[in-house]
Write an enzyme that holds these catalytic residues in place. Structure first.
Site, PDB file in Angstrom:
ATOM      1  N   HIS A  19      -7.519  -5.335  -0.851  1.00  0.00           N
ATOM      2  CA  HIS A  19      -6.323  -4.500  -0.689  1.00  0.00           C
ATOM      3  C   HIS A  19      -5.467  -4.910   0.506  1.00  0.00           C
ATOM      4  CE1 HIS A  19      -3.805  -0.981  -1.072  1.00  0.00           C
ATOM      5  NE2 HIS A  19      -4.047  -0.648   0.185  1.00  0.00           N
TER       6      HIS A  19
ATOM      7  N   ASP B  11      -8.895  -3.273  -6.337  1.00  0.00           N
ATOM      8  CA  ASP B  11      -8.779  -4.243  -5.241  1.00  0.00           C
ATOM      9  C   ASP B  11      -9.669  -3.890  -4.053  1.00  0.00           C
ATOM     10  OD1 ASP B  11      -7.530  -2.099  -4.017  1.00  0.00           O
ATOM     11  OD2 ASP B  11      -5.553  -3.025  -3.888  1.00  0.00           O
TER      12      ASP B  11
ATOM     13  N   SER C 158       0.829  -1.200   0.000  1.00  0.00           N
ATOM     14  CA  SER C 158       0.000   0.000   0.000  1.00  0.00           C
ATOM     15  C   SER C 158       0.872   1.261   0.000  1.00  0.00           C
ATOM     16  CB  SER C 158      -0.949  -0.035   1.200  1.00  0.00           C
ATOM     17  OG  SER C 158      -1.900   1.005   1.137  1.00  0.00           O
ATOM     18  N   MET C 159       0.623   2.197   0.917  1.00  0.00           N
ATOM     19  CA  MET C 159       1.386   3.439   0.942  1.00  0.00           C
ATOM     20  C   MET C 159       2.864   3.197   1.191  1.00  0.00           C
ATOM     21  SD  MET C 159       0.666   6.901   3.187  1.00  0.00           S
ATOM     22  CE  MET C 159       1.758   6.547   4.562  1.00  0.00           C
TER      23      MET C 159
END
Length: 720
Positions: free
Chosen positions: A678, A625, A335-336
């Protein structure tokens, strides 16, 4: 006369049955009056106890402990009264107001306990194990005030949800790959978690409300829920960053937890990195060659170095590992975390950062495993900082939305989100070139052909055929994903593309937010070499892959692993309040900026809903996602990084998509082994196999591109 001897009362003897944990004693004279009834109750309770797990028996107390011979009073004491010598009798009762606050929570827990009992009667061991896994660290006592519920009953309820042992299945496919194929650790591994994944601990000692939370997690664990529900203002004070500096407010110190425990579980029972850690351990990894580089995800990337020296520490860790093991690192980001790592690649080489030189990444990094990385941003970030809303809040029912607004208003949410500089790193990048215009977007047509025809007719102001016009629809809907913010009729506002939306955000968010955004990030795109040469050197561009090229590391590999096939918020229908509330001063202690407290005068129009067109309560959904749309996870991997402008060293990029499949198990609330959600993709069986192959040096064994979506088609329509 000799003194009369006093007969000693016979000592009571207790015997403990190991199978039932039932305490038996000698009845006193008073209790014999109801011995028959008491015996029946005791047998019934013992029978009930035998239906529970071995480590969670209800301890049945003998009627000798009861002064009241009534059946009702005995039943109450048999279940709930603690030992006379226990600390429970010495504690004060919680205030009545506090009791009422946990009634709902307690009712939910009782319902879960009953569900578990019913499940046990089915003798379906697989379902029971799957359900209990989510509550392995469940501790009701830590969630309610002291003295609220008798400790004995709390212990019994909590124990129902705790599995006795870890099953071998939790270490698959790692165990299988180790035994059958000889997988062993080769490259050291560093994991970089995503936003909200890392627990945040309070280290405040001077702020009045924070002292009681010293070294407790204000984000993560059940302490967070207690603080939000019972001490909301203190929680916000700790979580909110100073709007001017982007750092801690005066008197507040919140720091990222460290070690593998920082992000293995967010809260008890909700895993994040735990499946990856378990499977790495199954092939031989431990904390000598497996690290988790936790960070405070609220901070803007530049402030991670200013306050915590995060990138300097990461650089030193990788250099020391290379010196000890002689092997380069595999960096796994989720992710980030992928944006944080991309920023690090540019920072470590630059003279403005780590001063490692142009070959540092080449010499220290073997692979970059990008799991569900939002390389081009996330539309929900725009909605969050614009109006304090996302799909999760828009899809709440009327009653739930009302309760949320009263408890945690849009003003408070937007104010909090805007203070988190890290969140703004995921504002969509590339503008209209990537996300489309009013005329169309690269990923239009995610739904059926009939929907595409409707959008084309509306865009051209043409009449919609009768067969389609009779269907439930509204002219207020966006004709294309390119209208990132489609405003409803009557709002007196035009549809906004991504570029328009950034201008609107600038007007609404205020000077402090705009200063923070300008100081830390860019959201544009370089389309010529001259532009790239200029933006490549700017720290504000280092988290934007469209304005900062990949490092000079031709031997490094990039693996893009992400999910597809799940509805994901892509754009929104907004409306405007008729009674606009002007900016106000936030009167909470510590907030001195006149930009805080600005009430958003626009909101997601939840009245716009059409499943046929993929519009859910004002949220227009496309492929992705569940959190990050396909354009963001896939474009750079299949197209952008194949261009020399963005990948001058020619780094090999392998993209592997995973189609989302939910588990058929009714108790597997995290989706099962084939989920591509996700967050839950970190527990995906095939993703784990791919990762283990990479870290074990087996990445040449079948890890080729795997594309199921229309990302290649969409990529050709991106104007870059």
């Amino acid at each position: 006369m000799a003194p009369r001897k006093r007969n000693k009362a016979p000592k009571q003897s207790n015997s403990y049955n190991n199978d039932t944990d039932t305490v038996n004693g000698v009845e006193d004279d008073h209790s014999k009056k109801c011995s028959d009834t008491a015996q029946e109750i005791e047998e019934a309770l013992t029978k009930l106890s035998n239906t529970l797990p071995i480590d969670s028996k209800l301890r049945v107390r003998h009627p000798s402990l009861s002064r009241n011979p009534s059946v009702a009073d005995y039943l109450h004491r048999a279940l709930f009264v603690p030992d006379p010598d226990s600390q429970e009798l010495k504690r004060k009762h919680a205030p009545p107001g506090t009791r009422r606050r946990v009634v709902l929570l307690f009712g939910i827990l009782i319902g879960m306990a009953l569900a578990t009992l019913l499940m046990q009667q089915t003798r379906d061991a697989a379902y029971i194990e799957a359900f209990s896994h989510y509550f392995q660290d469940f501790d009701l006592a830590s969630m309610v005030p002291t003295g609220m519920i008798p400790e004995e009953f709390i212990g019994n309820v909590s124990a129902m949800f705790k599995p006795e042992i870890l099953t071998e299945e939790q270490f698959y496919p790692g165990e299988e790959l180790r035994v059958k194929y000889g997988y062993r650790p080769k490259y050291p591994v560093t994991m970089i978690p995503g936003i909200v994944s890392t627990g945040l601990e309070s280290w405040s000692t001077t702020h009045n409300c924070s002292q009681k939370y010293f070294r407790k997690r204000m984000w993560g664990t059940t302490t967070m829920f207690k603080a939000v529900l019972l001490d909301k203002e203190c929680w916000i004070t700790n979580m909110r960053l100073d709007s001017a500096t982007g750092l801690d407010p005066e008197g507040v110190r919140l720091r990222a937890a460290q070690g593998l425990e920082a992000a293995d579980y967010l809260v008890p029972g909700y895993w994040v990195w735990a499946p990856i850690i378990k499977n790495l351990a199954a092939i031989g990894y431990d904390n000598n060659n497996m690290y988790l580089a936790a960070y405070d995800w609220r901070l803007a990337f530049s402030n991670l170095e200013v306050r915590d020296n995060y990138f300097s520490r990461l650089k030193s860790s990788l250099e020391m590992s290379l010196k000890i093991t002689g092997e380069k690192h595999v960096l796994v980001a989720h992710s980030m975390g992928s944006l944080v790592l991309y920023y690090f690649f540019k920072w470590v080489e630059s003279d403005l950062g780590g001063k490692g030189g142009p070959n540092w990444v080449r010499d220290h990094v073997h692979s970059f495993v990008n799991i569900a990385g939002p390389m081009l941003g996330v539309p929900k970030t725009l909605a969050a900082v614009l109006s304090g809303e996302v799909r999760d809040t828009a899809q709440l029912g009327v009653v739930s939305a009302y309760v949320l607004e009263k408890f945690f208003s849009r003003r408070e949410r937007a104010d909090l989100f805007r203070s988190w500089g890290g969140l703004s790193s995921m504002i969509p990048k590339g503008g209209d070139r990537v996300w489309g215009s009013i005329k169309g977007a690269p990923d239009d047509g995610t739904h059926d052909e009939e929907e595409t025809l409707v959008k084309e007719k509306i865009a051209k102001h043409e009449e919609v055929p009768d067969a389609i016009s009779k269907k439930k629809r509204s002219d207020r809907k966006s004709p294309t994903f390119g209208a990132m913010l489609a405003f409803a009729q009557g709002s007196n506002m035009d549809h906004h593309t991504m570029d328009d939306s950034m201008q609107l955000l600038s007007k609404m968010a205020g000077n402090d937010f705009n200063t923070m955004l300008t100081k830390n990030y860019t959201v544009g795109a370089s389309v010529t070499q001259a532009q790239m040469d200029k933006t490549n050197k700017l720290p504000t561009s280092w988290s934007n892959p469209l304005e900062a090229s990949l490092p000079n590391a031709p031997n490094m590999k990039i693996y893009c692993l992400y999910g597809v096939g799940k509805s994901t918020e892509r754009s929104y229908t907004y409306n405007r309040m008729s009674d606009f509330t002007p900016p106000i001063l936030d009167q909470r202690p510590g907030n001195v900026s006149d930009e805080t407290g600005r009430v958003p005068n626009i909101y997601i129009d939840t009245s716009v809903h059409d499943d046929k067109l993929g519009i859910s309560y004002g949220v227009h959904q496309g492929d992705g996602d569940g959190t990050v749309p396909l354009l963001s996870t896939g474009y750079m991997c299949v197209e952008g990084w194949k261009k020399k402008l963005y990948n001058p060293a020619g780094i090999k990029v392998i993209t592997r998509e995973f189609t989302h499949h939910s588990s058929p198990s009714p108790v597997d609330i995290r989706g099962g082994k084939r989920t591509a959600d996700h967050v839950d993709i970190l527990g995906n069986y095939q993703v784990t196999r791919d990762l283990l192959a990479i870290v074990a040096g087996r990445d040449g064994e079948g890890l080729e591109e795997q594309i199921f979506s229309k990302i290649r088609e969409y990529s050709t329509k991106v104007d870059l």
